[in-house]
Design an enzyme around this catalytic site. Structure first.
Site, short mmCIF file in Angstrom:
data_model
loop_
_atom_site.label_atom_id
_atom_site.label_comp_id
_atom_site.label_asym_id
_atom_site.label_seq_id
_atom_site.Cartn_x
_atom_site.Cartn_y
_atom_site.Cartn_z
CG HIS A 377 31.68 -5.15 26.59
ND1 HIS A 377 32.89 -5.55 26.92
CD2 HIS A 377 31.06 -5.64 27.31
CE1 HIS A 377 32.43 -6.48 27.63
NE2 HIS A 377 31.30 -6.38 27.41
NE ARG A 569 36.84 -2.95 13.50
CZ ARG A 569 35.59 -3.49 13.34
NH1 ARG A 569 35.05 -4.01 13.57
NH2 ARG A 569 34.59 -2.74 13.07
CE LYS A 574 38.89 0.86 18.78
NZ LYS A 574 39.27 0.46 20.30
CB THR A 676 41.65 -6.57 25.66
OG1 THR A 676 41.14 -6.44 24.84
CG2 THR A 676 40.54 -6.59 27.24
CE LYS A 680 44.47 -9.10 24.31
NZ LYS A 680 43.62 -9.00 23.24
C1 26W Z 1 26.18 -2.80 17.47
C2 26W Z 1 27.39 -2.40 16.80
C3 26W Z 1 28.61 -2.91 18.10
C4 26W Z 1 29.07 -3.37 17.81
C5 26W Z 1 29.96 -3.87 19.16
C6 26W Z 1 28.64 -1.90 19.28
C7 26W Z 1 29.09 -1.47 20.01
C8 26W Z 1 30.15 -3.11 19.94
C9 26W Z 1 31.06 -3.51 20.95
C10 26W Z 1 30.99 -2.78 22.47
C11 26W Z 1 32.42 -2.07 20.95
C12 26W Z 1 33.71 -3.31 21.35
O1 26W Z 1 34.11 -4.82 20.96
N1 26W Z 1 34.14 -2.65 22.87
C13 26W Z 1 35.00 -2.71 22.97
O2 26W Z 1 34.61 -3.66 25.06
C14 26W Z 1 36.27 -3.72 24.99
C15 26W Z 1 36.14 -5.14 25.75
O3 26W Z 1 35.17 -4.94 27.09
C16 26W Z 1 36.66 -2.58 25.68
O4 26W Z 1 38.34 -3.48 26.64
C17 26W Z 1 36.91 -1.77 24.82
O5 26W Z 1 38.08 -0.59 25.27
C18 26W Z 1 35.52 -2.13 23.98
O6 26W Z 1 36.09 -0.75 23.05
#
Ligand code: 26W
Length: 831
Positions: A377, A569, A574, A676, A680
């Protein structure tokens, strides 16, 4: 049947797998059922019941109906031996469940009427439900949409995650600054969940590994953990569209094996007697509020292993109940790793298959790879998880051995025949030797999976070129794309009932079952009468949001203004800062050229910053400071308003999405994996201003270039400029509007009490401009002004808005799920 055995089917129960007698769906029946719950489950009379009691009674009544379907779904899966999909995710950002459940069961009208008989308003009841915030942002919300879509498309799915006692923090703004407060969604209990004491597993940490040489058996490794905690399952039913299929979200809660050390307690050590239990329970106490930032703490690794191991033990136990052998595990179960957070599962499944179930390495490795698949992601380097070897080894010694052994297999594959050089080999290795030796979780997830996917076409291509460049060379067919989607039930039918009803009366209700039918709306973009109705729905949704803003922030919004919204976020990539700079520049222009025919705008922001992310918190502070000055400047004459709505969450999003005229999707190209929120907004008829990033690229393809407002550098240009050493100041010197905005902010125009507050934030743009804010400013400004002009031609604007709703069907998460089911899981009704 008792609650505790629901949806867990034994062979004996299976013979009774009959469909329950259908219930009547009329208001009389529901009123009776709700009052019965109120009386006998809650112990309140109709006269005495508070609104909260009605919430609980309604939830329990609706829950009974879900259980009817839940049992049938579970029996069907067990009886047909259908392949199950297990979605392992640290986060499930599910939000409120009551409205979704009632709507999917087709009961909205009847429940509303039933409650109205007692002068109770369903909408008010729904508002009392806590918003289950077991996630940070996009990744967690995607998991929730996927759970709903699996149920709606008939894929037998299990979500596996953590039952955090405290979900994502509550955000308050105090003196302009974000303050994080604990969130307590379980305060009043949780009527949706069933505790399953019988589904509890021991999870070990620490200790030693030794070789066991039993007579007549091949020698094998055994792990004797120094510590053990119990993982107890809590199940929540996930009901799909029309209630036809109900899946399970199984969340694990940590408990101590010994709730209290009685010896210590009796010896007078009352605190010490509880220490162990507190330590165990700490594992599932809080959600890490880290988004795209390494959460480098031992507790985080404990959480990851805890829920991975519990889920795998559960999957194996269920498999062995229905099958003689584990050899066919991969035919019966697909396990999706939602990012690297559950990646330790790869080593853990190997351990369970070999050490606990006596399987040989080769077979275990084949099964493991055939079972797992992994979704990436994010490409942000700071978000790619790695763990120090010494920590990993101390906490999970056996899993560390297995990772070394897996690495040896991969290294062999890389050296034999491939002729990779040393640099490539060390890039592929599961061990990063460069930064004090660390385990690379992305690499582990990749090599342990048969399929690896990105979440938009662009993101997937960039994965091949960047983070997984070398692994992609070694396994060239493993990476594929699965573009994200959002569930149209929650994100259109439920959050925008006005628009959904208008679509019903325009093209008929078929789109509710087959979202592709939304395309029929496309032709109505040229129908003036329809456009007028479409615009009226938008106005009503804007009025609803304006009322919320007025109530919470005492700010009045002009409904004739463009509602220009950026909610997500808060992160530098962003680029909320780009939006704020444009706001300041616009403010200065309105002041210096008051006679021009300015288009009124409301700039709306919401979102949380990671508590440790200093710059992100400064951006929130700046948004508030800018809002204060602009909103109180009479010379602006209401042409511009700025609001930051605190505590962005799923429920707030449900009010915001339908009320937007303009959606801001302005990340630095190449950095937003998909997005996403972009989907929406557009589904609800907002126009998008955005960069060629993430799923915006595919939105452009589906909407047509005339229906989306793309500006700025693309991902290749960003990469090139970064390589060549771009410098912000040189751009700023050529952009008087930008220069003036940056100078004003630097000079303290928006924070006279502390003029230097934003000096370093502004200097980051003048110097490196890493996020290309200066570089993209002009293109962004020009596109915004183009939108100002368009707003003055409501027919043209509304035509585009209609096209957006009509052409977004492809971005339904049902489509995403069908693609995963067909290409990766080989599961579901069409398998
Ligand atoms: C280890 C800490 C941590 C926690 C969460 C690192 C990274 C994350 C996620 C990968 C962050 C996240 O929410 N990514 C988002 O995922 C969405 C679903 O696929 C995408 O639509 C977003 O672009 C992406 O930023």
């Amino acid at each position: 049947m008792t609650a505790s055995s629901l949806a867990e089917t034994s062979a004996a129960e299976r013979t009774f797998a009959e469909k329950p007698a259908p219930r009547l769906n009329d208001a009389d029946t529901l009123a009776q059922e709700i009052v019965e719950k109120l009386t006998y489950s809650i112990g309140k009379s109709v006269k005495r019941a508070r609104l909260h009691d009605w919430l609980e009674a309604t939830t329990l009544a609706v829950r009974d109906r879900i259980i009817d379907h839940w049992l049938v779904s579970s029996h069907e899966t067990a009886e047909t031996g259908a392949k199950r999909v297990c979605y392992l995710s640290m986060e499930f950002l599910i939000g409120r469940l009551l409205r979704d459940a009632i709507a999917n069961l087709g009961l909205t009208q009847s429940v509303r009427e039933a409650l109205a008989r007692y002068d109770v308003e369903l909408d008010l009841v729904e508002l009392l439900e806590p918003d289950a915030a077991l996630g940070n942002g996009g990744l967690g919300r995607l998991a929730a949409c996927f759970m709903e879509s699996m149920a709606s498309t008939g894929v037998p799915g299990f979500g596996y995650g953590i039952r955090y006692v405290h979900g994502f923090f509550r955000q308050e703004i105090v003196d302009g600054r974000q303050v994080e407060l604990p969130e307590t969604w379980l305060k009043h209990g949780n009527p949706w969940e069933f505790e399953r004491r019988e589904s509890a597993y021991e999870i070990g940490f620490g200790g030693k590994v030794s070789m066991l040489d039993e007579a007549g058996k091949p020698p094998r490794q055994v792990w004797r953990p120094a510590e053990r905690v119990l993982a107890v399952a809590y199940d929540t039913p996930v009901v799909g569209w029309r209630g036809e299929h109900v899946n399970t979200l199984r969340l694990w809660s940590a408990q101590s094996l010994d709730p209290i050390l009685l010896d210590a307690f009796n010896a007078g050590d009352h605190i010490g007697a509880l220490l162990e239990s507190n330590k165990a329970e700490a594992i599932t106490r809080v959600l890490y509020p880290a988004d795209s930032h390494q959460a480098g703490q031992e507790l985080r690794l404990r959480q990851e292993y805890f829920f991975s191991s519990a889920s795998l033990q559960d999957i194996i136990r269920r498999h062995l109940r229905e099958n003689e052998t584990l050899s066919n595990l991969a035919d019966k179960v697909a396990i999706q790793l939602n990012d690297t957070h559950p990646a330790v599962s790869v080593a853990e499944l190997m351990r369970l298959l070999m050490d606990v179930h006596g399987m040989e390495w080769d077979e275990a490795w084949t099964i493991t790879r055939a079972t797992f698949s992994y979704t990436n992601h994010t490409l942000l380097p700071e978000a790619l998880e790695t763990w120090p070897i010494h920590l990993f080894e101390r906490l999970l010694p056996r899993q560390m051995q297995i990772i070394y052994a897996i690495n040896a297999v991969v290294m062999r594959e890389a050296t034999q025949g491939q002729g990779f050089d040393d640099t490539t080999i060390s890039a592929i290795s599961l061990i990063d030797e460069g930064n004090g030796r660390r385990v690379r979780m992305g690499q582990l997830a990749f090599v342990g999976s048969h399929a690896v996917n990105g979440v938009s076409a662009l993101h997937t291509e960039l994965m091949k070129e960047t983070v997984f460049h070398d692994l992609h060379k070694l396994y060239p067919s493993r990476i594929e794309n699965k573009t994200n989607g959002v569930t149209p039930r929650r994100w259109l039918f439920e959050c925008n009932t006005g628009l959904a009803s208008l679509i019903d009366e325009t093209i008929g209700p078929g789109f509710r079952d087959e979202i592709g039918e939304l395309k029929k709306l496309d032709g109505f973009a040229n129908d003036a009468a329809f456009r007028e109705k479409f615009a009226a729905v938008k106005r009503a949704n804007k009025a609803r949001l304006a009322a919320l803003v007025e109530e919470r922030l005492a700010i009045q919004l002009d409904p004739n203004a463009i509602f220009d919204i950026q909610v997500k976020r808060i992160h530098e990539y962003k680029r909320q800062l780009l939006n704020i700079l444009e706001t300041v520049a616009l403010y200065e222009q309105i002041r210096s050229l008051p006679h021009l025919d300015w288009t009124p705008r409301v700039k709306i922001f919401a979102g949380k910053a990671a508590p440790s992310y200093v710059q992100a918190k400064e951006i929130i502070h700046l948004a508030g400071d800018v809002a204060r000055v602009i909103n109180s400047d009479p010379s602006v004459r209401n042409l511009l308003k700025v609001v930051f709505i605190p505590n962005y969450n799923v429920s707030l999003a449900e009010i915001i999405m339908p009320a937007a005229d303009l959606s801001e999707q302005i990340s630095t190209a190449g950095l937003e994996a998909s997005g996403t929120g972009n989907m929406k907004f557009a589904l609800n008829g907002a126009l998008t201003i955005g960069t060629l990033d993430g799923a915006n690229v595919e939105m452009l393809e589906h909407l047509g270039a005339e229906n989306i407002f793309i500006f700025g550098l693309d991902a290749d240009e960003v990469a090139r400029m970064r390589r060549e050493g771009h410098n912000g100041q040189s751009v700023i010197d050529r952009q008087p509007l930008l220069r003036s905005a940056i100078d004003s902010i630097s000079a303290g125009v928006f924070c006279q009490e502390e003029p230097g507050r934003y000096a370093s934030l502004m200097n980051s743009i003048r110097d490196r401009d890493w996020w290309m804010i200066a570089a993209d400013f002009r293109a962004y400004w020009d596109t915004q002004r183009q939108l100002d002009m368009l707003w003055k031609k409501p027919d043209d604007w509304n035509k585009i808005a209609v096209h957006n709703t009509a052409r977004m069907a492809w971005f339904s998460s049902d489509r995403s799920i069908r693609e995963y089911a067909k290409d990766i899981w080989r599961a579901g009704p069409d398998a």
